[in-house]
Design a protein around this motif. Structure first.
Motif, PDB file in Angstrom:
ATOM      1  N   VAL A 195       0.833  -1.204   0.000  1.00 23.49           N
ATOM      2  CA  VAL A 195       0.000   0.000   0.000  1.00 23.49           C
ATOM      3  C   VAL A 195       0.866   1.252   0.000  1.00 23.49           C
ATOM      4  O   VAL A 195       0.597   2.225  -0.717  1.00 23.49           O
ATOM      5  N   VAL A 196       1.926   1.230   0.805  1.00 24.19           N
ATOM      6  CA  VAL A 196       2.830   2.385   0.882  1.00 24.19           C
ATOM      7  C   VAL A 196       3.505   2.636  -0.464  1.00 24.19           C
ATOM      8  O   VAL A 196       3.566   3.771  -0.954  1.00 24.19           O
ATOM      9  N   VAL A 197       4.019   1.571  -1.098  1.00 21.09           N
ATOM     10  CA  VAL A 197       4.698   1.714  -2.388  1.00 21.09           C
ATOM     11  C   VAL A 197       3.723   2.194  -3.451  1.00 21.09           C
ATOM     12  O   VAL A 197       4.050   3.073  -4.270  1.00 21.09           O
ATOM     13  N   LEU A 198       2.511   1.649  -3.455  1.00 24.18           N
ATOM     14  CA  LEU A 198       1.519   2.045  -4.459  1.00 24.18           C
ATOM     15  C   LEU A 198       1.136   3.507  -4.295  1.00 24.18           C
ATOM     16  O   LEU A 198       1.012   4.249  -5.281  1.00 24.18           O
ATOM     17  N   ALA A 199       0.962   3.947  -3.052  1.00 27.77           N
ATOM     18  CA  ALA A 199       0.604   5.344  -2.816  1.00 27.77           C
ATOM     19  C   ALA A 199       1.711   6.284  -3.272  1.00 27.77           C
ATOM     20  O   ALA A 199       1.435   7.375  -3.801  1.00 27.77           O
ATOM     21  N   ARG A 200       2.956   5.884  -3.105  1.00 30.15           N
ATOM     22  CA  ARG A 200       4.077   6.724  -3.562  1.00 30.15           C
ATOM     23  C   ARG A 200       4.185   6.743  -5.073  1.00 30.15           C
ATOM     24  O   ARG A 200       4.574   7.752  -5.672  1.00 30.15           O
ATOM     25  N   ALA A 201       3.857   5.625  -5.714  1.00 30.20           N
ATOM     26  CA  ALA A 201       4.084   5.515  -7.159  1.00 30.20           C
ATOM     27  C   ALA A 201       3.024   6.228  -7.974  1.00 30.20           C
ATOM     28  O   ALA A 201       3.306   6.703  -9.074  1.00 30.20           O
ATOM     29  N   ASP A 234      14.573   9.222  -7.545  1.00 23.17           N
ATOM     30  CA  ASP A 234      13.235   8.653  -7.392  1.00 23.17           C
ATOM     31  C   ASP A 234      12.186   9.760  -7.352  1.00 23.17           C
ATOM     32  O   ASP A 234      11.129   9.675  -7.997  1.00 23.17           O
ATOM     33  N   THR A 235      12.469  10.818  -6.612  1.00 22.45           N
ATOM     34  CA  THR A 235      11.536  11.940  -6.501  1.00 22.45           C
ATOM     35  C   THR A 235      11.418  12.695  -7.818  1.00 22.45           C
ATOM     36  O   THR A 235      10.316  13.106  -8.217  1.00 22.45           O
ATOM     37  N   VAL A 248      -0.903   6.037 -19.324  1.00 20.73           N
ATOM     38  CA  VAL A 248       0.192   6.885 -18.845  1.00 20.73           C
ATOM     39  C   VAL A 248       0.524   6.551 -17.398  1.00 20.73           C
ATOM     40  O   VAL A 248       1.702   6.475 -17.011  1.00 20.73           O
ATOM     41  N   LEU A 249      -0.493   6.329 -16.594  1.00 24.28           N
ATOM     42  CA  LEU A 249      -0.274   5.974 -15.194  1.00 24.28           C
ATOM     43  C   LEU A 249       0.499   4.666 -15.071  1.00 24.28           C
ATOM     44  O   LEU A 249       1.454   4.562 -14.290  1.00 24.28           O
ATOM     45  N   LEU A 250       0.127   3.659 -15.843  1.00 26.35           N
ATOM     46  CA  LEU A 250       0.795   2.363 -15.774  1.00 26.35           C
ATOM     47  C   LEU A 250       2.249   2.465 -16.227  1.00 26.35           C
ATOM     48  O   LEU A 250       3.143   1.856 -15.630  1.00 26.35           O
ATOM     49  N   LEU A 251       2.500   3.233 -17.284  1.00 29.23           N
ATOM     50  CA  LEU A 251       3.866   3.408 -17.757  1.00 29.23           C
ATOM     51  C   LEU A 251       4.719   4.115 -16.702  1.00 29.23           C
ATOM     52  O   LEU A 251       5.858   3.699 -16.417  1.00 29.23           O
ATOM     53  N   VAL A 281       8.059   2.594 -14.397  1.00 34.77           N
ATOM     54  CA  VAL A 281       9.374   3.229 -14.292  1.00 34.77           C
ATOM     55  C   VAL A 281       9.695   3.550 -12.841  1.00 34.77           C
ATOM     56  O   VAL A 281      10.809   3.299 -12.350  1.00 34.77           O
ATOM     57  N   VAL A 282       8.720   4.109 -12.119  1.00 34.39           N
ATOM     58  CA  VAL A 282       8.946   4.460 -10.716  1.00 34.39           C
ATOM     59  C   VAL A 282       9.254   3.215  -9.898  1.00 34.39           C
ATOM     60  O   VAL A 282      10.147   3.221  -9.026  1.00 34.39           O
TER      61      VAL A 282
END
Length: 555
Positions: A127-133, A496-497, A532-535, A539-540
């Motif tokens: 959940v944390v990784v998904l929210a950041r990505a 990353d940011t 676009v979100l998936l691409l 990468v992130v």
């Protein structure tokens, strides 16, 4: 010629073996090669984007024209300015509060010492990784379809995206607690909930508050970006002004955001310092000043410290209540939006390319190039700036304070505002995005570099200084080598940011895939938004995994 050393002094026989240089491990070699590959990619991106002196020379005329069209600044009437500023702060406070509240249970489930099991830990970490990505602007586009214009869209977009950062730092704080109090409560028969409330929360509360205040600074700058997709406040007013090429009003409002960012950074920084210092000395102060309870007393006496804490909590409650009112959050609007969630989600599925997949992939590469070039610029500039901001490196305390101020001022300028300025000067394209993110990176990297340099072992510095070494020799021989691993980790975090930020700068024509993201949402091609979100997410995620792996090797 080889020398030998004694390796068995305690044995009956003395054996020797040749002294040789230690061979680098396979993991260390792999990490070095990956780091060199990233550096080469950054240099290539810098050159391929044509970030050179000629670009700046060509933009001198545009800069002069931009200045003539911008000054004097045109501020709105004071009543309107206060209303816009109040709405922006209200949205930011509510978003930060929402993310903080949700991050507490997420962090408890994600921390290794409080998780219910491996499945809950990995689920919470996911959940944390998904929210950041997921970029907050994508969340804002989705919530705009659900709730329309207004503060609710911004609160939910910033709040859910902030869980990625706050949840991770909360979990790290939980994992670093002293297990003694929790173990004592468990031994006394306390439940898991009682262990968390009485044994964990008091230890991590100062760190939790400090993390939330730091995120408040970030969300204030993010609010400018979300103004371009319908979130109210100063961000939307800036977007409206710049769309009509009213630079006098747009830059005036941007300067107000800058002032708010600096003010919030100073206030929250002071609170964080007070909280951290107070938490470190809590045990010593409690032992020295603990009052002796009188006979029959159940609650602690109202000392000055208790009154001060009560006042802090009262002010916090008033600020939260005023923010909820100022953000114009409507329960009815929330209920209607939830009812429309299913049909709205169907608009974004399945993913579509709109016949422009080659263009999307090409712009995705440009986005990565912007991030790499910006990280290179930020790393090169932040090292001298951060060194001069470090108290143990700067020639004098006055110099250190001055460069700390420079770092603070740079951090106060939202990257989107920098991108707008560079777009006007250098023209549309990735050059503006790389320069904006490069300058913006100095704010964060400069602070992290200064902090890392100040945290090194001072004994090595004193030892070299005692041999007559100069300040420069001490820096390169003792200070910098100790801080180098932390510096590499900070650069990876900045990369990353920057990849996430580079996606957003396309909203104002600063190159990359962000332009296609905004355009697809405007023409209601939501399947393309999903693509676009998936691409971007892919990468992130790759950069995130690579950074985690390299940081683990550097420990």
């Amino acid at each position: 010629m080889t020398t030998t050393v004694d390796i068995a002094r305690a044995g009956p026989e003395r054996t020797t073996r040749p002294r040789t240089l230690a061979r680098p491990s396979a993991r260390g070699t792999a990490a070095g090669l990956v780091a060199l590959a990233l550096q080469a990619a950054a240099v290539w991106s810098f050159a391929d984007l044509r970030l050179n002196v000629a670009t700046f020379v060509d933009g001198v005329g545009n800069a002069a024209d931009f200045a003539s069209r911008t000054f004097p600044l045109d501020f709105p009437p004071m009543a309107e300015l206060l209303a816009l500023s109040g709405q922006t702060l209200a949205i930011v406070v509510c978003a930060t509060l929402l993310s903080s509240l949700i991050s507490v249970p997420v962090a408890v489930l994600a921390a290794s010492n409080t998780a219910l099991g491996a499945s809950s830990r990995y689920g919470a970490r996911a959940v944390v990784v998904l929210a950041r990505a997921v970029p907050d602007v994508v969340l804002a586009i989705v919530f705009f379809r659900l709730f329309g214009f207004g503060g609710l869209t911004g609160v939910l977009a910033m709040g859910l995206h902030s869980i990625g950062m706050i949840g991770k730092l909360y979990a790290d704080a939980v994992e670093q607690i002293d297990e003694g109090p929790r173990t004592a409560i468990r031994a006394a028969g306390g439940s898991r909930f009682q262990q968390l409330v009485s044994g964990v929360l008091p230890q991590v509360l100062p760190s939790f508050v400090a993390t939330s205040l730091h995120r408040l600074d970030i969300n204030l700058r993010v609010s400018v970006v979300l103004g371009f997709v319908g979130v109210g406040g100063l961000g939307q007013a800036i977007a409206d002004s710049l769309r009509t090429l009213d630079y006098q009003r747009g830059i005036a409002l941007a300067s107000v955001v800058f002032g708010l960012c600096v003010a919030v950074e100073i206030v929250s920084g002071g609170i964080r310092t007070a909280l951290i210092g107070r938490s470190e000395d809590r045990r010593r102060v409690r032992v020295r000043r603990r009052p002796v309870p009188s006979a029959g007393r159940i609650s602690p006496p109202w000392t000055f410290a208790r009154v001060r804490r009560a006042v802090y909590w009262l002010i916090t409650a008033l600020v939260v209540a005023a923010s909820i009112w100022g953000a114009e959050l409507s329960p009815g609007q929330l209920v209607r939006g939830i009812a429309e969630f299913g049909p709205t989600l169907a608009l974004f599925l399945p993913p579509e390319t709109g016949g422009i997949l080659p263009e999307l992939l090409s712009e995705l590469l440009v986005t990565v190039q912007i991030a790499l070039a910006a990280t290179l610029i930020g790393a090169v500039l932040s090292l001298p700036v951060g060194a001069l901001a470090a108290a143990n490196v700067a020639p004098s305390p006055l110099v250190a304070k001055f460069f700390r101020g420079v770092v603070l001022l740079v951090r106060g300028v939202p990257e989107l505002v920098l991108a707008i300025v560079f777009v006007v000067i250098t023209g549309l394209g990735p050059v503006a995005g790389a320069l904006a993110l490069g300058v913006g990176s100095v704010g964060l990297l400069g602070k992290l570099v200064a902090d890392s340099l100040e945290e090194v072992d001072r004994g090595k510095e004193r030892a070299l200084r005692a041999t007559g070494a100069s300040r420069v020799q001490v820096f390169f021989a003792a200070t910098l080598p100790q801080a180098a691993p932390a510096f590499v980790a900070h650069v990876l975090y900045q990369l990353d940011t920057n990849i996430r930020s580079a996606t957003l700068l396309g909203l104002v024509g600063a190159g990359g895939i962000g332009y296609y993201l905004l355009n697809a949402s405007r023409v209601l091609e939501f399947g393309v938004v999903t693509t676009v979100l998936l691409l971007t997410f892919a990468v992130v995620l790759v950069v995130e995994l690579l950074a985690v792996w390299l940081r683990r090797l550097l420990r």
